[in-house]
Scaffold this active site. Structure first.
Site, PDB file in Angstrom:
ATOM      1  N   PRO A   2       0.806  -1.215   0.000  1.00 26.82           N
ATOM      2  CG  PRO A   2      -0.682  -1.508   1.746  1.00 26.82           C
ATOM      3  CD  PRO A   2       0.596  -2.017   1.187  1.00 26.82           C
ATOM      4  CD  GLU A   3       4.298   2.560  -3.489  1.00 26.53           C
ATOM      5  OE1 GLU A   3       4.429   3.636  -4.095  1.00 26.53           O
ATOM      6  OE2 GLU A   3       4.897   1.526  -3.819  1.00 26.53           O
TER       7      GLU A   3
END
Length: 276
Positions: A2-3
């Site tokens: 997750p960015e």
DNA sequence: AGGTGGACCCGAACGC
DNA sequence: TGCGTTCGGGTCCACC
């Protein structure tokens, strides 16, 4: 992994499920999640809290309560949420916590590698915590090519390393940095302070373009990432650089190369992104 | 003081 | 086939 686009996708699905709802039960099954505080203690504090909003800052999610308290969640690499009616889903391996809401839905949290964190903040504590760790959001009006060049002046570190630094810009990780540098046609090892104004401007433009594309594709699903509705993202189909070592560059057909920068695997086009 | 590399964690991919 | 080894990735922290 997750960015910003993945976390924003999670936020967009979590907010309508949580806002206006009250937590009626909380179960935290992993002592790492709330360290150094005991999971039972945090769970007790969460019960009865009334959610007013779910916000994102960089890669952090904050679940904001009416009391002014905030649960700050970081998914790190493999954290994910699943919202579903109570009893409608099967128990999953690596479940670390479950919040039961007053409308009969459960919010289950899963994290294979146990790097993710849940931290409860008292009113007023969160902003200083985040400000100490995070630079501006990449979409903030203050972020311009000129600003970036100024911000990086005097930094000899490789361009890729400074873009991964959350205190420079909040929300970029290994994937979107490689994608942005490919678009901006800049070599990941360029010394950060060597950037001209035009290059700074093209980085800002490229960063925003890849993040916007990532959000519109609801993130990239590589191994573990899933949105709270169970859907996978489609951004992995849009990658031009990340994970494509040896494949021909979409612009010039030269085979993409892989090096290690700041301890991270880095894929780039040796022809379009010329050696510093 | 800025930059680098290890620790944390565990499943997948790889090597023999 | 089966075992051991390596890798990755965000953030913090120790060290240069």
């Amino acid at each position: 992994m997750p960015e910003l686009p993945e976390v924003e996708t999670v936020r967009r699905l979590l907010e309508p499920a949580l806002a206006g709802r009250r937590i009626v039960a909380a179960e935290i099954l992993d002592s790492r999640l709330t360290r150094p505080f005991a999971p039972g203690l945090v769970a007790t504090e969460l019960v009865g809290q009334h959610v007013v909003a779910v916000q994102r800052r960089g890669k952090y999610l904050s679940i904001v309560f009416e009391s002014g308290r905030v649960l700050l969640v970081h998914l790190r690499m493999t954290g994910s949420f699943r919202v579903a009616p109570r009893g409608s889903y099967s128990p999953s391996a690596h479940r670390r916590a479950v919040l039961s809401m007053d409308n009969g839905s459960d919010v289950a949290y899963r994290d294979v590698r146990r790097f993710g964190t849940w931290e409860l903040f008292e009113p007023g504590e969160l902003d200083p915590y985040l400000e100490a760790r995070l630079g501006p959001e990449p979409f903030a009006r203050t972020v311009t090519g000129h600003w970036l060049v100024e911000r990086l002046s005097g930094r000899r570190a490789p361009l890729k390393a400074v873009l991964l630094d959350q205190r420079v810009l909040a929300g970029l990780g290994n994937i979107y940095v490689d994608e942005a540098l490919w678009r901006a046609r800049l070599h990941p090892l360029r010394p950060a302070s060597s950037l001209g104004l035009a290059e700074g401007t093209s980085i800002v433009r490229a960063v925003r373009a890849v993040l916007r594309l990532g959000i519109s594709r609801q993130g990239a699903t590589l191994r573990d990432y899933v949105a709270p509705d169970g859907d996978e993202g489609a951004m992995q189909d849009e990658f031009r650089a990340y994970g494509r070592e040896g494949e021909p560059c979409d612009r010039c057909r030269a085979p993409l190369a892989r090096i290690v920068v700041a301890g991270r695997g880095t894929t780039f086009c040796p022809r379009c992104q010329p050696e510093p």
